[in-house]
Design a protein around this motif. Structure first.
Motif, mmCIF file in Angstrom:
data_model
loop_
_atom_site.group_PDB
_atom_site.id
_atom_site.type_symbol
_atom_site.label_atom_id
_atom_site.label_comp_id
_atom_site.label_asym_id
_atom_site.label_seq_id
_atom_site.Cartn_x
_atom_site.Cartn_y
_atom_site.Cartn_z
ATOM 1 N N LYS A 59 0.809 -1.224 0.000
ATOM 2 C CA LYS A 59 0.000 0.000 0.000
ATOM 3 C C LYS A 59 0.842 1.274 0.000
ATOM 4 O O LYS A 59 0.600 2.199 0.790
ATOM 5 C CB LYS A 59 -0.978 -0.005 1.166
ATOM 6 C CG LYS A 59 -1.930 -1.178 1.139
ATOM 7 C CD LYS A 59 -2.932 -1.091 2.257
ATOM 8 C CE LYS A 59 -3.839 -2.318 2.220
ATOM 9 N NZ LYS A 59 -4.866 -2.275 3.259
ATOM 10 N N THR A 61 0.807 3.578 -2.124
ATOM 11 C CA THR A 61 0.052 4.727 -2.619
ATOM 12 C C THR A 61 -0.548 5.519 -1.464
ATOM 13 O O THR A 61 -0.735 6.733 -1.585
ATOM 14 C CB THR A 61 -1.057 4.289 -3.599
ATOM 15 O OG1 THR A 61 -1.853 3.281 -2.979
ATOM 16 C CG2 THR A 61 -0.474 3.745 -4.880
ATOM 17 N N GLN A 62 -0.831 4.882 -0.344
ATOM 18 C CA GLN A 62 -1.348 5.618 0.812
ATOM 19 C C GLN A 62 -0.313 6.624 1.313
ATOM 20 O O GLN A 62 -0.638 7.765 1.628
ATOM 21 C CB GLN A 62 -1.747 4.663 1.933
ATOM 22 C CG GLN A 62 -2.997 3.867 1.624
ATOM 23 C CD GLN A 62 -3.362 2.906 2.749
ATOM 24 O OE1 GLN A 62 -2.548 2.604 3.609
ATOM 25 N NE2 GLN A 62 -4.600 2.424 2.725
ATOM 26 N N ALA A 63 0.929 6.205 1.391
ATOM 27 C CA ALA A 63 1.998 7.102 1.835
ATOM 28 C C ALA A 63 2.204 8.224 0.816
ATOM 29 O O ALA A 63 2.365 9.390 1.190
ATOM 30 C CB ALA A 63 3.298 6.333 2.031
ATOM 31 N N ASN A 65 -0.041 9.393 -1.365
ATOM 32 C CA ASN A 65 -1.209 10.269 -1.327
ATOM 33 C C ASN A 65 -1.155 11.217 -0.140
ATOM 34 O O ASN A 65 -1.506 12.391 -0.257
ATOM 35 C CB ASN A 65 -2.506 9.452 -1.301
ATOM 36 C CG ASN A 65 -2.789 8.772 -2.618
ATOM 37 O OD1 ASN A 65 -2.268 9.155 -3.661
ATOM 38 N ND2 ASN A 65 -3.621 7.740 -2.579
ATOM 39 N N CYS A 66 -0.721 10.723 0.993
ATOM 40 C CA CYS A 66 -0.605 11.556 2.189
ATOM 41 C C CYS A 66 0.387 12.695 1.942
ATOM 42 O O CYS A 66 0.093 13.858 2.214
ATOM 43 C CB CYS A 66 -0.171 10.714 3.381
ATOM 44 S SG CYS A 66 -0.011 11.656 4.912
ATOM 45 N N SER A 67 1.556 12.372 1.406
ATOM 46 C CA SER A 67 2.564 13.395 1.115
ATOM 47 C C SER A 67 2.033 14.403 0.101
ATOM 48 O O SER A 67 2.218 15.612 0.260
ATOM 49 C CB SER A 67 3.844 12.758 0.574
ATOM 50 O OG SER A 67 4.481 12.021 1.574
ATOM 51 N N ASN A 68 1.380 13.905 -0.943
ATOM 52 C CA ASN A 68 0.847 14.799 -1.973
ATOM 53 C C ASN A 68 -0.199 15.746 -1.406
ATOM 54 O O ASN A 68 -0.212 16.938 -1.739
ATOM 55 C CB ASN A 68 0.258 13.999 -3.137
ATOM 56 C CG ASN A 68 1.326 13.307 -3.950
ATOM 57 O OD1 ASN A 68 2.483 13.717 -3.944
ATOM 58 N ND2 ASN A 68 0.946 12.258 -4.654
ATOM 59 N N ARG A 69 -1.074 15.234 -0.560
ATOM 60 C CA ARG A 69 -2.106 16.094 0.041
ATOM 61 C C ARG A 69 -1.486 17.158 0.950
ATOM 62 O O ARG A 69 -1.936 18.295 0.974
ATOM 63 C CB ARG A 69 -3.114 15.257 0.811
ATOM 64 C CG ARG A 69 -4.059 14.521 -0.105
ATOM 65 C CD ARG A 69 -5.124 13.826 0.680
ATOM 66 N NE ARG A 69 -6.120 13.279 -0.225
ATOM 67 C CZ ARG A 69 -7.137 12.559 0.167
ATOM 68 N NH1 ARG A 69 -7.303 12.301 1.454
ATOM 69 N NH2 ARG A 69 -8.002 12.086 -0.699
ATOM 70 N N LEU A 70 -0.480 16.779 1.697
ATOM 71 C CA LEU A 70 0.198 17.758 2.544
ATOM 72 C C LEU A 70 0.865 18.845 1.710
ATOM 73 O O LEU A 70 0.792 20.030 2.034
ATOM 74 C CB LEU A 70 1.229 17.074 3.444
ATOM 75 C CG LEU A 70 0.671 16.240 4.579
ATOM 76 C CD1 LEU A 70 1.778 15.417 5.228
ATOM 77 C CD2 LEU A 70 -0.030 17.103 5.602
ATOM 78 N N VAL A 79 7.558 19.221 3.002
ATOM 79 C CA VAL A 79 7.092 17.945 3.530
ATOM 80 C C VAL A 79 8.297 17.010 3.570
ATOM 81 O O VAL A 79 8.993 16.838 2.569
ATOM 82 C CB VAL A 79 5.973 17.331 2.655
ATOM 83 C CG1 VAL A 79 5.573 15.962 3.171
ATOM 84 C CG2 VAL A 79 4.767 18.261 2.615
ATOM 85 N N SER A 81 9.831 13.112 4.846
ATOM 86 C CA SER A 81 9.355 11.764 5.108
ATOM 87 C C SER A 81 10.540 10.818 5.240
ATOM 88 O O SER A 81 11.603 11.044 4.656
ATOM 89 C CB SER A 81 8.459 11.307 3.952
ATOM 90 O OG SER A 81 8.114 9.961 4.083
#
Length: 97
Positions: A59, A61-63, A65-70, A79, A81
């Motif tokens: 998964k 893409t969850q990580a 997506n989180c970075s992209n949204r931030l 950002v 990570s």
């Protein structure tokens, strides 16, 4: 320059004709001695570098997506990570897109 420590460097990594110099933020200016040694400096900046990376195979893409949204938030400037997604997993994500 007697040693990298004299110039403020804590670690130096070379790859081909490129060199990355790691130092503490308060010693960044001291690393300017590399300029006087006629070494071309492409960039000099303070970055957050994780001490430990976390490999994400499942998964990822969850990580991402989180970075992209931030990053999309107006008030967020940077950002950082410690997520490490293997190249093979990234290639699979990109080919699926």
């Amino acid at each position: 320059m007697n040693s990298r420590h004299d110039a403020g460097a804590e670690d130096v990594k070379t790859e081909g004709d490129m060199m990355e110099i790691y130092t503490k933020p308060d010693a960044l200016e001291k690393c300017g001695k590399f300029r006087s040694a006629k070494i071309k400096v492409e960039s000099s900046e303070i970055q957050m570098v994780p001490e430990t990376m976390v490999t994400v195979d499942e998964k990822p893409t969850q990580a991402l997506n989180c970075s992209n949204r931030l990053e999309e938030l107006d008030d967020v400037q940077n950002v950082y990570s410690n997520v490490d997604i293997p190249e093979s997993v990234m290639a699979a994500i990109q080919s699926a897109a």
